[in-house]
Design a protein around this motif. Structure first.
Motif, PDB file in Angstrom:
ATOM      1  N   LYS A 145      25.237   0.616 -19.790  1.00  0.00           N
ATOM      2  CA  LYS A 145      25.955   0.169 -20.983  1.00  0.00           C
ATOM      3  C   LYS A 145      25.125   0.426 -22.236  1.00  0.00           C
ATOM      4  O   LYS A 145      25.645   0.912 -23.255  1.00  0.00           O
ATOM      5  CB  LYS A 145      26.287  -1.312 -20.871  1.00  0.00           C
ATOM      6  N   GLU A 146      23.830   0.145 -22.173  1.00  0.00           N
ATOM      7  CA  GLU A 146      22.949   0.344 -23.325  1.00  0.00           C
ATOM      8  C   GLU A 146      22.916   1.816 -23.750  1.00  0.00           C
ATOM      9  O   GLU A 146      22.911   2.129 -24.945  1.00  0.00           O
ATOM     10  CB  GLU A 146      21.544  -0.139 -22.990  1.00  0.00           C
ATOM     11  N   GLN A 147      22.894   2.717 -22.781  1.00  0.00           N
ATOM     12  CA  GLN A 147      22.868   4.142 -23.106  1.00  0.00           C
ATOM     13  C   GLN A 147      24.205   4.604 -23.667  1.00  0.00           C
ATOM     14  O   GLN A 147      24.256   5.460 -24.555  1.00  0.00           O
ATOM     15  CB  GLN A 147      22.494   4.959 -21.865  1.00  0.00           C
ATOM     16  N   ARG A 148      25.304   4.029 -23.166  1.00  0.00           N
ATOM     17  CA  ARG A 148      26.629   4.392 -23.695  1.00  0.00           C
ATOM     18  C   ARG A 148      26.744   3.990 -25.151  1.00  0.00           C
ATOM     19  O   ARG A 148      27.320   4.732 -25.970  1.00  0.00           O
ATOM     20  CB  ARG A 148      27.709   3.685 -22.864  1.00  0.00           C
ATOM     21  N   ILE A 149      26.199   2.844 -25.511  1.00  0.00           N
ATOM     22  CA  ILE A 149      26.270   2.361 -26.892  1.00  0.00           C
ATOM     23  C   ILE A 149      25.550   3.307 -27.840  1.00  0.00           C
ATOM     24  O   ILE A 149      25.899   3.412 -29.023  1.00  0.00           O
ATOM     25  CB  ILE A 149      25.687   0.933 -26.973  1.00  0.00           C
ATOM     26  N   ARG A 150      24.550   4.022 -27.342  1.00  0.00           N
ATOM     27  CA  ARG A 150      23.793   4.951 -28.191  1.00  0.00           C
ATOM     28  C   ARG A 150      24.658   6.073 -28.755  1.00  0.00           C
ATOM     29  O   ARG A 150      24.239   6.778 -29.670  1.00  0.00           O
ATOM     30  CB  ARG A 150      22.607   5.532 -27.417  1.00  0.00           C
ATOM     31  N   PHE A 151      25.862   6.265 -28.216  1.00  0.00           N
ATOM     32  CA  PHE A 151      26.777   7.275 -28.748  1.00  0.00           C
ATOM     33  C   PHE A 151      27.562   6.753 -29.953  1.00  0.00           C
ATOM     34  O   PHE A 151      28.468   7.437 -30.442  1.00  0.00           O
ATOM     35  CB  PHE A 151      27.746   7.743 -27.661  1.00  0.00           C
ATOM     36  N   GLY A 152      27.216   5.563 -30.411  1.00  0.00           N
ATOM     37  CA  GLY A 152      27.831   5.041 -31.627  1.00  0.00           C
ATOM     38  C   GLY A 152      29.133   4.314 -31.403  1.00  0.00           C
ATOM     39  O   GLY A 152      29.812   3.944 -32.372  1.00  0.00           O
ATOM     40  N   VAL A 153      29.508   4.087 -30.155  1.00  0.00           N
ATOM     41  CA  VAL A 153      30.744   3.358 -29.869  1.00  0.00           C
ATOM     42  C   VAL A 153      30.455   1.862 -29.763  1.00  0.00           C
ATOM     43  O   VAL A 153      29.388   1.458 -29.310  1.00  0.00           O
ATOM     44  CB  VAL A 153      31.408   3.867 -28.573  1.00  0.00           C
ATOM     45  N   THR A 154      31.398   1.048 -30.195  1.00  0.00           N
ATOM     46  CA  THR A 154      31.169  -0.397 -30.239  1.00  0.00           C
ATOM     47  C   THR A 154      31.968  -1.168 -29.200  1.00  0.00           C
ATOM     48  O   THR A 154      31.735  -2.362 -29.010  1.00  0.00           O
ATOM     49  CB  THR A 154      31.537  -0.945 -31.636  1.00  0.00           C
ATOM     50  N   ASN A 155      32.903  -0.518 -28.546  1.00  0.00           N
ATOM     51  CA  ASN A 155      33.791  -1.236 -27.622  1.00  0.00           C
ATOM     52  C   ASN A 155      33.416  -0.978 -26.162  1.00  0.00           C
ATOM     53  O   ASN A 155      34.288  -0.840 -25.304  1.00  0.00           O
ATOM     54  CB  ASN A 155      35.255  -0.860 -27.873  1.00  0.00           C
ATOM     55  N   VAL A 156      32.130  -0.907 -25.871  1.00  0.00           N
ATOM     56  CA  VAL A 156      31.685  -0.733 -24.489  1.00  0.00           C
ATOM     57  C   VAL A 156      31.697  -2.084 -23.787  1.00  0.00           C
ATOM     58  O   VAL A 156      31.090  -3.051 -24.269  1.00  0.00           O
ATOM     59  CB  VAL A 156      30.268  -0.126 -24.432  1.00  0.00           C
TER      60      VAL A 156
END
Length: 271
Positions: free
Chosen positions: A153-164
């Motif tokens: 989840k932390e790495q997914r957030i690095r793409f600038g998305v907020t709804n993870v």
């Protein structure tokens, strides 16, 4: 090999050496050498190092090899270079108000790990047929992999998305990390993983630094491997080409592995 030029350095059994000359030998037939570690294709006169004692070897032309010969496989890592994730640009439709822009993070060891775990446990739904409507990317982990799910989840957030989101699915005893994002789904579909398509290791991993290559392997193992077996199983997959890619990547890190596939169409294994 046709692109190698005089003066560049190539890896040999004695380290990196400069190329002093090159020759074009035209079209020739090749032979296929089968070993415990896979296959090797070369011309019949290609020289191979064959072990003849505990610490000595001789050179033989490939056409003169026989069953039982022990070939030498040097455990030397190949120095890669710092790579970046593929760039991204997206032109929004005229009246778009909900499509969230993504940003491309640095390709460090954590992100390389994420690419590996996504190849193992990730799913992309780009829905291009309906202009990306409700497109999403997701990963599913078992009940005991909460820490891995949090890291993903932390790495997914690095793409600038907020709804993870990180959701515990009680009825399936699993954790799901999911993000609904048209742009992220398009990006992952193009550069990471497509449904029902053979997985291949991307160039930005294959040519990356040692740290990133090994981090990627760790991600794959966290999803599809098993450290409780002896020998250790790096991964088991229905995609034969992906398993062979993993074996080559391990070789580039100086790590020898074994590839096995029982029958065509069944799971391939690297250990």
């Amino acid at each position: 090999i046709k692109d190698v030029e005089i003066g560049v350095e190539v890896l040999t059994s004695s380290g990196y050496k400069s190329v002093t000359n090159k020759f074009h030998q035209g079209i020739q037939r090749v032979i296929n050498i089968k070993t415990q570690d896979g296959y090797f294709k070369c011309t019949p006169n290609h020289k191979m190092a064959v072990l003849n004692s505990i610490d000595k070897y001789d050179w033989f032309e490939a056409s003169k090899l026989k069953s039982g010969d022990r070939l030498i496989s040097p455990r030397v890592n190949i120095d890669g270079t710092k790579q970046t994730l593929p760039s991204w640009s997206y032109e929004k439709t005229k009246h778009s108000t909900t499509c969230q822009d993504i940003t491309i993070p640095e390709l460090d060891a954590d992100m390389a790990w994420f690419v590996g775990i996504f190849h193992a446990d990730g799913y992309t739904f780009a829905n291009r047929a309906n202009n990306g409507m409700n497109g999403y990317v997701s990963l599913v982990f078992n009940e005991y992999e909460y820490d891995i799910a949090v890291k993903a989840k932390e790495q997914r957030i690095r793409f600038g998305v907020t709804n993870v989101t990180l959701e515990h699915r009680k009825n399936e005893n699993s954790w799901m990390v999911r993000c609904t994002s048209k742009q992220l789904a398009y990006y992952f579909d193009e550069h990471f993983k497509k449904p029902k398509t053979t997985i291949r290791i991307p160039k930005f991993i294959l040519e990356g630094t040692q740290d990133n290559k090994l981090a990627y392997v760790c991600g794959v193992m966290d999803g599809d491997g098993c450290t409780g077996n002896r020998p250790v199983c790096v991964l088991s997959t229905v995609y034969k080409e992906f398993a062979q890619d993993i074996q080559l990547l391990l070789y580039s890190c100086g790590i020898e592995s074994r590839f096995s596939a029982e029958n065509e169409g069944q799971a391939s294994r690297v250990g």
